[in-house]
Write an enzyme that holds these catalytic residues in place. Structure first.
Site, mmCIF file in Angstrom:
data_model
loop_
_atom_site.group_PDB
_atom_site.id
_atom_site.type_symbol
_atom_site.label_atom_id
_atom_site.label_comp_id
_atom_site.label_asym_id
_atom_site.label_seq_id
_atom_site.Cartn_x
_atom_site.Cartn_y
_atom_site.Cartn_z
ATOM 1 N N ARG A 179 -2.770 -7.779 -1.859
ATOM 2 C CA ARG A 179 -3.743 -8.674 -1.713
ATOM 3 C C ARG A 179 -4.271 -8.870 -3.183
ATOM 4 O O ARG A 179 -4.468 -10.052 -3.566
ATOM 5 C CB ARG A 179 -5.112 -8.031 -1.151
ATOM 6 C CG ARG A 179 -6.342 -8.892 -1.105
ATOM 7 C CD ARG A 179 -7.519 -8.371 -0.341
ATOM 8 N NE ARG A 179 -7.971 -7.178 -0.827
ATOM 9 C CZ ARG A 179 -8.847 -6.165 -0.491
ATOM 10 N NH1 ARG A 179 -9.531 -6.907 0.807
ATOM 11 N NH2 ARG A 179 -9.255 -5.113 -0.897
ATOM 12 N N ASP A 218 9.523 -4.349 14.796
ATOM 13 C CA ASP A 218 8.954 -3.084 15.115
ATOM 14 C C ASP A 218 7.769 -3.519 16.164
ATOM 15 O O ASP A 218 7.388 -2.863 16.832
ATOM 16 C CB ASP A 218 8.828 -2.243 14.277
ATOM 17 C CG ASP A 218 8.412 -0.790 15.055
ATOM 18 O OD1 ASP A 218 9.004 -0.517 15.985
ATOM 19 O OD2 ASP A 218 7.326 -0.348 14.649
ATOM 20 N N ILE A 234 2.260 2.564 2.489
ATOM 21 C CA ILE A 234 3.669 2.653 3.397
ATOM 22 C C ILE A 234 4.624 1.718 2.580
ATOM 23 O O ILE A 234 5.938 1.957 2.409
ATOM 24 C CB ILE A 234 3.212 1.754 4.650
ATOM 25 C CG1 ILE A 234 2.730 3.128 5.335
ATOM 26 C CG2 ILE A 234 4.588 1.373 5.383
ATOM 27 C CD1 ILE A 234 2.097 2.496 6.832
ATOM 28 N N HIS A 257 7.589 -0.803 18.666
ATOM 29 C CA HIS A 257 6.618 -0.240 17.774
ATOM 30 C C HIS A 257 6.609 1.303 17.701
ATOM 31 O O HIS A 257 5.778 1.990 18.537
ATOM 32 C CB HIS A 257 5.301 -0.785 18.620
ATOM 33 C CG HIS A 257 3.874 -0.489 17.682
ATOM 34 N ND1 HIS A 257 2.806 -1.266 17.820
ATOM 35 C CD2 HIS A 257 3.889 0.171 16.609
ATOM 36 C CE1 HIS A 257 1.959 -1.194 16.734
ATOM 37 N NE2 HIS A 257 2.674 -0.001 15.854
ATOM 38 N N GLY A 278 7.356 2.705 14.709
ATOM 39 C CA GLY A 278 7.443 3.168 13.300
ATOM 40 C C GLY A 278 6.459 4.513 13.106
ATOM 41 O O GLY A 278 7.007 5.113 12.076
ATOM 42 N N GLY A 318 0.990 -1.174 0.097
ATOM 43 C CA GLY A 318 0.223 0.035 0.056
ATOM 44 C C GLY A 318 0.912 1.346 -0.091
ATOM 45 O O GLY A 318 2.110 1.291 -0.530
ATOM 46 N N ARG A 327 -1.784 -5.978 -9.411
ATOM 47 C CA ARG A 327 -2.022 -4.843 -10.217
ATOM 48 C C ARG A 327 -0.595 -4.249 -10.871
ATOM 49 O O ARG A 327 0.629 -5.014 -10.490
ATOM 50 C CB ARG A 327 -2.519 -3.671 -9.330
ATOM 51 C CG ARG A 327 -1.688 -3.114 -8.223
ATOM 52 C CD ARG A 327 -2.591 -2.044 -7.405
ATOM 53 N NE ARG A 327 -1.369 -1.537 -6.503
ATOM 54 C CZ ARG A 327 -1.355 -2.082 -5.187
ATOM 55 N NH1 ARG A 327 -2.022 -2.978 -4.720
ATOM 56 N NH2 ARG A 327 -0.758 -1.476 -4.228
ATOM 57 N N ARG A 387 1.888 -5.605 11.668
ATOM 58 C CA ARG A 387 1.526 -5.732 12.997
ATOM 59 C C ARG A 387 1.822 -7.187 13.706
ATOM 60 O O ARG A 387 2.257 -8.101 12.907
ATOM 61 C CB ARG A 387 -0.192 -6.022 12.769
ATOM 62 C CG ARG A 387 -0.881 -4.580 12.810
ATOM 63 C CD ARG A 387 -0.808 -3.820 14.163
ATOM 64 N NE ARG A 387 -1.717 -2.766 14.121
ATOM 65 C CZ ARG A 387 -1.035 -1.465 13.568
ATOM 66 N NH1 ARG A 387 0.022 -1.223 13.037
ATOM 67 N NH2 ARG A 387 -1.974 -0.335 13.683
#
Length: 316
Positions: free
Chosen positions: A169, A251, A148, A275, A277, A146, A172, A228
């Site tokens: 996902r 992270d 990021i 965490h 970022g 995406g 493209r 995550r």
């Protein structure tokens, strides 16, 4: 009735907010700033636990927009079922790309060049010379392409990597090249020297980097997780780290925060950051610009940015 807007940043610190709404400052305190039933636009507190973020949502019977200040939305998903139909959920696309991209490169370079070893050697007063791998000429795989993921690739380009493969996902084409679907991951993993996870946490991606995924990574490869924690199967990762076959820079972890006695702290070949970022000096200016823009759009009945879903609408 004047519509209330709940903000986790004091409204007088945000330039360009439109006139009309009644702005209420709430950043997770015990007492609500007003009746949640009067809230029309709820901006979720940043970096707060999920139960705190969703606590007022049960009473927001007239809310029209829920805006997160994070790229991920998993922390507010438990509260969505309590909202009326037609509520638009928006994320913070555009706020965290710079900070997360920076940290991703930091973790990659620190891991490859052995910076944690140098820091420990400095503490001992030891001159730890030696030969280390470079990022140059490496094949990099970005899983979760995406905004990021694209920002990470932007920052990889000057480092003369051999190739960047992209996975999302859906298949493209971008200006930088093709984006492969998740179904092609098994064929792409064995070619990558560095595998970067920047995907959102969904039912599809939960445990994505499990035993099979990790076993397909080449010997000596580096896994970087800025997505995550639950995207990675911690038990499977520990097994690979303890074998010495791969290394990791994380992270985010599962569980999080990582308990003091958790074996991941002491696993060989792992670098852990807590965490971080998103929370940098780049956050507030971008968050304030996003909120001013979104609220002007809301007041003027213009299309909102970053709408992830609408409650009550069918999902694919």
């Amino acid at each position: 009735m004047t519509a209330d807007v709940w903000l986790p940043i004091p409204p007088d610190e945000i330039e360009g907010l439109p006139e009309g709404p009644a702005y209420r400052f709430w950043n997770g305190e015990e007492d609500f700033p007003a009746d949640p039933a009067d809230c029309a636009f709820y901006v979720v507190p940043y970096m707060k636990p999920s139960p705190l973020c969703v606590r007022p949502m049960a009473g927001m019977s007239r809310v029209q927009v829920v805006q997160t200040l994070s790229a991920g939305i998993d922390h507010v998903e438990p509260g969505l079922r309590q909202l009326p139909a037609g509520v638009r959920l928006c994320n913070a696309r555009g706020v965290h790309e710079a900070s997360t991209g920076e940290l991703t490169l930091t973790l990659i370079l620190a891991s490859l060049r052995g910076v944690p070893d140098f820091v420990r050697a400095q503490d001992r007063g030891e001159w730890l010379a030696g030969f280390r791998p470079a990022l140059a000429d490496k094949n990099v795989l970005i899983v979760g392409y995406g905004s990021i993921g694209a920002a990470i690739e932007d920052r990889l380009v000057p480092f003369e990597v051999a190739r960047v493969a992209r996975v999302a996902r859906s298949e493209r084409t971008t200006a930088r090249g093709p984006v492969h679907p998740l179904t092609e991951l098994p064929a792409l993993l064995p070619e990558a020297d560095v595998v970067i996870l920047s995907t959102p946490l969904t039912e599809t991606t939960r445990g994505l980097a499990g035993a099979d995924f990790l076993s397909r990574m080449k010997d000596g490869a580096l896994l970087v997780n800025v997505a995550r924690g639950p995207v990675v199967d911690t038990k499977a990762l520990l097994a690979e780290l303890e074998s010495g076959r791969i290394t990791a820079a994380l992270d985010v972890t599962d569980p999080e925060p990582l308990p003091r006695e958790h074996p991941l702290w002491r696993a060989p070949g792992v670098l852990i950051s807590p965490h971080v970022g998103g929370p940098t000096s780049a956050f507030l200016p971008r968050a304030k610009r996003l909120l001013a823009d979104q609220l002007n759009r809301y007041v003027n009945r213009e299309p909102l940015r970053n709408v992830i879903l609408t409650t009550g609408a069918p999902t694919d």
